[in-house]
Write a protein that holds these residues in place. Structure first.
Motif, PDB file in Angstrom:
ATOM      1  N   TYR A  37      -9.547 -13.375   9.348  1.00 43.19           N
ATOM      2  CA  TYR A  37     -10.762 -14.187   9.397  1.00 43.19           C
ATOM      3  C   TYR A  37     -10.455 -15.571   8.819  1.00 43.19           C
ATOM      4  CZ  TYR A  37     -11.705 -13.642   4.363  1.00 43.19           C
ATOM      5  OH  TYR A  37     -11.631 -13.685   2.999  1.00 43.19           O
ATOM      6  N   ASP A  38     -11.371 -16.503   9.048  1.00 47.97           N
ATOM      7  CA  ASP A  38     -11.214 -17.872   8.569  1.00 47.97           C
ATOM      8  C   ASP A  38     -11.974 -18.017   7.259  1.00 47.97           C
ATOM      9  OD1 ASP A  38     -11.864 -20.754   8.199  1.00 47.97           O
ATOM     10  OD2 ASP A  38     -10.762 -20.941  10.083  1.00 47.97           O
ATOM     11  N   ASP A  39     -11.254 -18.303   6.180  1.00 45.19           N
ATOM     12  CA  ASP A  39     -11.849 -18.480   4.854  1.00 45.19           C
ATOM     13  C   ASP A  39     -11.810 -19.965   4.508  1.00 45.19           C
ATOM     14  OD1 ASP A  39     -12.880 -18.132   2.315  1.00 45.19           O
ATOM     15  OD2 ASP A  39     -11.015 -17.325   1.469  1.00 45.19           O
ATOM     16  N   ASN A  40     -12.842 -20.698   4.921  1.00 43.16           N
ATOM     17  CA  ASN A  40     -12.922 -22.151   4.682  1.00 43.16           C
ATOM     18  C   ASN A  40     -11.682 -22.877   5.173  1.00 43.16           C
ATOM     19  OD1 ASN A  40     -15.509 -22.080   3.458  1.00 43.16           O
ATOM     20  ND2 ASN A  40     -14.561 -21.363   1.562  1.00 43.16           N
ATOM     21  N   GLY A  41     -11.263 -22.577   6.398  1.00 41.01           N
ATOM     22  CA  GLY A  41     -10.122 -23.245   7.009  1.00 41.01           C
ATOM     23  C   GLY A  41      -8.784 -22.585   6.751  1.00 41.01           C
ATOM     24  N   VAL A  42      -8.760 -21.517   5.968  1.00 38.37           N
ATOM     25  CA  VAL A  42      -7.512 -20.798   5.685  1.00 38.37           C
ATOM     26  C   VAL A  42      -7.567 -19.442   6.376  1.00 38.37           C
ATOM     27  CG1 VAL A  42      -6.065 -19.785   3.875  1.00 38.37           C
ATOM     28  CG2 VAL A  42      -7.279 -21.935   3.440  1.00 38.37           C
ATOM     29  N   LYS A  43      -6.627 -19.200   7.287  1.00 34.02           N
ATOM     30  CA  LYS A  43      -6.561 -17.896   7.951  1.00 34.02           C
ATOM     31  C   LYS A  43      -6.175 -16.852   6.912  1.00 34.02           C
ATOM     32  CE  LYS A  43      -7.488 -19.244  12.108  1.00 34.02           C
ATOM     33  NZ  LYS A  43      -8.764 -18.971  12.700  1.00 34.02           N
ATOM     34  N   THR A  44      -6.960 -15.783   6.845  1.00 35.67           N
ATOM     35  CA  THR A  44      -6.793 -14.772   5.802  1.00 35.67           C
ATOM     36  C   THR A  44      -6.853 -13.392   6.416  1.00 35.67           C
ATOM     37  OG1 THR A  44      -7.848 -16.262   4.209  1.00 35.67           O
ATOM     38  CG2 THR A  44      -7.750 -13.930   3.614  1.00 35.67           C
ATOM     39  N   LEU A  45      -5.988 -12.504   5.951  1.00 33.02           N
ATOM     40  CA  LEU A  45      -5.994 -11.113   6.371  1.00 33.02           C
ATOM     41  C   LEU A  45      -6.798 -10.318   5.353  1.00 33.02           C
ATOM     42  CD1 LEU A  45      -4.924  -8.728   8.118  1.00 33.02           C
ATOM     43  CD2 LEU A  45      -2.936  -8.675   6.594  1.00 33.02           C
ATOM     44  N   LYS A  46      -7.871  -9.687   5.806  1.00 32.72           N
ATOM     45  CA  LYS A  46      -8.689  -8.831   4.956  1.00 32.72           C
ATOM     46  C   LYS A  46      -8.240  -7.395   5.186  1.00 32.72           C
ATOM     47  CE  LYS A  46     -12.532  -9.486   3.400  1.00 32.72           C
ATOM     48  NZ  LYS A  46     -12.648  -9.896   1.991  1.00 32.72           N
ATOM     49  N   ILE A  47      -7.802  -6.722   4.108  1.00 29.96           N
ATOM     50  CA  ILE A  47      -7.406  -5.318   4.172  1.00 29.96           C
ATOM     51  C   ILE A  47      -8.407  -4.527   3.337  1.00 29.96           C
ATOM     52  CG2 ILE A  47      -5.606  -3.625   3.651  1.00 29.96           C
ATOM     53  CD1 ILE A  47      -3.594  -6.015   3.762  1.00 29.96           C
ATOM     54  N   CYS A  48      -9.013  -3.523   3.944  1.00 27.11           N
ATOM     55  CA  CYS A  48      -9.937  -2.635   3.243  1.00 27.11           C
ATOM     56  C   CYS A  48      -9.367  -1.226   3.352  1.00 27.11           C
ATOM     57  CB  CYS A  48     -11.325  -2.673   3.875  1.00 27.11           C
ATOM     58  SG  CYS A  48     -12.065  -4.320   3.873  1.00 27.11           S
ATOM     59  N   ALA A  49      -9.357  -0.506   2.242  1.00 32.71           N
ATOM     60  CA  ALA A  49      -8.780   0.840   2.248  1.00 32.71           C
ATOM     61  C   ALA A  49      -9.648   1.787   1.425  1.00 32.71           C
ATOM     62  CB  ALA A  49      -7.366   0.825   1.703  1.00 32.71           C
ATOM     63  N   THR A  50      -9.686   3.032   1.883  1.00 34.12           N
ATOM     64  CA  THR A  50     -10.328   4.106   1.145  1.00 34.12           C
ATOM     65  C   THR A  50      -9.223   5.041   0.692  1.00 34.12           C
ATOM     66  OG1 THR A  50     -12.288   3.916   2.540  1.00 34.12           O
ATOM     67  CG2 THR A  50     -12.062   5.927   1.245  1.00 34.12           C
ATOM     68  N   LEU A  51      -9.203   5.323  -0.617  1.00 32.81           N
ATOM     69  CA  LEU A  51      -8.157   6.150  -1.209  1.00 32.81           C
ATOM     70  C   LEU A  51      -8.792   7.398  -1.812  1.00 32.81           C
ATOM     71  CD1 LEU A  51      -6.353   3.307  -3.197  1.00 32.81           C
ATOM     72  CD2 LEU A  51      -5.921   4.026  -0.841  1.00 32.81           C
ATOM     73  N   TYR A  52      -8.106   8.524  -1.675  1.00 33.18           N
ATOM     74  CA  TYR A  52      -8.572   9.793  -2.226  1.00 33.18           C
ATOM     75  C   TYR A  52      -7.636  10.193  -3.360  1.00 33.18           C
ATOM     76  CZ  TYR A  52     -11.444   9.915   1.926  1.00 33.18           C
ATOM     77  OH  TYR A  52     -12.362   9.605   2.899  1.00 33.18           O
ATOM     78  N   ILE A  53      -8.178  10.191  -4.595  1.00 36.12           N
ATOM     79  CA  ILE A  53      -7.402  10.464  -5.793  1.00 36.12           C
ATOM     80  C   ILE A  53      -7.970  11.718  -6.462  1.00 36.12           C
ATOM     81  CG2 ILE A  53      -6.681   9.546  -8.036  1.00 36.12           C
ATOM     82  CD1 ILE A  53      -5.723   7.580  -6.057  1.00 36.12           C
ATOM     83  N   ASN A  54      -7.094  12.572  -6.966  1.00 38.42           N
ATOM     84  CA  ASN A  54      -7.508  13.802  -7.638  1.00 38.42           C
ATOM     85  C   ASN A  54      -8.573  13.489  -8.695  1.00 38.42           C
ATOM     86  OD1 ASN A  54      -7.729  16.250  -8.974  1.00 38.42           O
ATOM     87  ND2 ASN A  54      -5.530  16.560  -9.160  1.00 38.42           N
ATOM     88  N   SER A  55      -9.745  14.127  -8.586  1.00 42.14           N
ATOM     89  CA  SER A  55     -10.828  13.844  -9.529  1.00 42.14           C
ATOM     90  C   SER A  55     -10.590  14.472 -10.899  1.00 42.14           C
ATOM     91  CB  SER A  55     -12.169  14.310  -8.965  1.00 42.14           C
ATOM     92  OG  SER A  55     -12.183  15.713  -8.832  1.00 42.14           O
ATOM     93  N   LYS A  56      -9.677  15.420 -10.965  1.00 43.35           N
ATOM     94  CA  LYS A  56      -9.397  16.085 -12.243  1.00 43.35           C
ATOM     95  C   LYS A  56      -8.902  15.095 -13.297  1.00 43.35           C
ATOM     96  CE  LYS A  56      -5.754  18.784 -13.450  1.00 43.35           C
ATOM     97  NZ  LYS A  56      -4.792  19.856 -13.219  1.00 43.35           N
ATOM     98  N   ASP A  57      -8.116  14.145 -12.889  1.00 38.91           N
ATOM     99  CA  ASP A  57      -7.569  13.159 -13.814  1.00 38.91           C
ATOM    100  C   ASP A  57      -7.579  11.790 -13.143  1.00 38.91           C
ATOM    101  OD1 ASP A  57      -6.390  12.128 -16.113  1.00 38.91           O
ATOM    102  OD2 ASP A  57      -4.376  12.451 -15.362  1.00 38.91           O
TER     103      ASP A  57
END
Length: 131
Positions: A37-57
């Motif tokens: 996407y364009d962030d005020n004239g700067v081309k930027t890569l937006k990475i969104c991730a969902t991570l699954y981490i053991n809830s025990k710790d």
């Protein structure tokens, strides 16, 4: 090359569990999306991730490294996994913005959930979306 961690947020209030664990590999690979996407004239890569981490710790995952190789970005989300198969998970949302001189050449993001001790990882390949 520059990346900015926008947020790392646990998005569940109660531990999450998969109803069918037949085809799950451990650690569970990230679910990721990527878009230029364009962030005020700067081309930027937006990475969104969902991570699954053991809830025990559960501990906050950390954005370990991000590297660009020609048209591929590799990103590692680091955590310390206790090596047991989790019964329940905390679900984490991570959002990163990345920019470089060649960001528009990126077509693929490889995202990895990496256990830091011992070092192991599971990855996901994501195609970059353009506006």
């Amino acid at each position: 090359m520059d990346f900015n961690v926008i947020q790392i947020t646990r998005i569940n209030t109660e531990p999450f569990s998969f109803t069918d664990k037949t085809n799950i590999t451990f650690p569970v690979p990230p679910l990721a999306s990527a878009k230029i996407y364009d962030d005020n004239g700067v081309k930027t890569l937006k990475i969104c991730a969902t991570l699954y981490i053991n809830s025990k710790d559960s501990q906050n995952p950390v954005v370990g490294t991000l590297t660009e190789h020609v048209n591929i970005v590799e990103i590692y989300f680091d955590y310390d996994w206790d090596e047991e198969t989790p019964e329940t998970y905390d679900v984490w949302y991570v959002e990163i913005d990345y920019s470089s001189q060649t960001v528009e050449n990126i077509t693929t993001v490889m995202s990895y959930l990496r256990d830091i001790d011992p070092e192991t990882s599971r990855g996901t390949e994501t195609t970059v979306k353009y506006p």
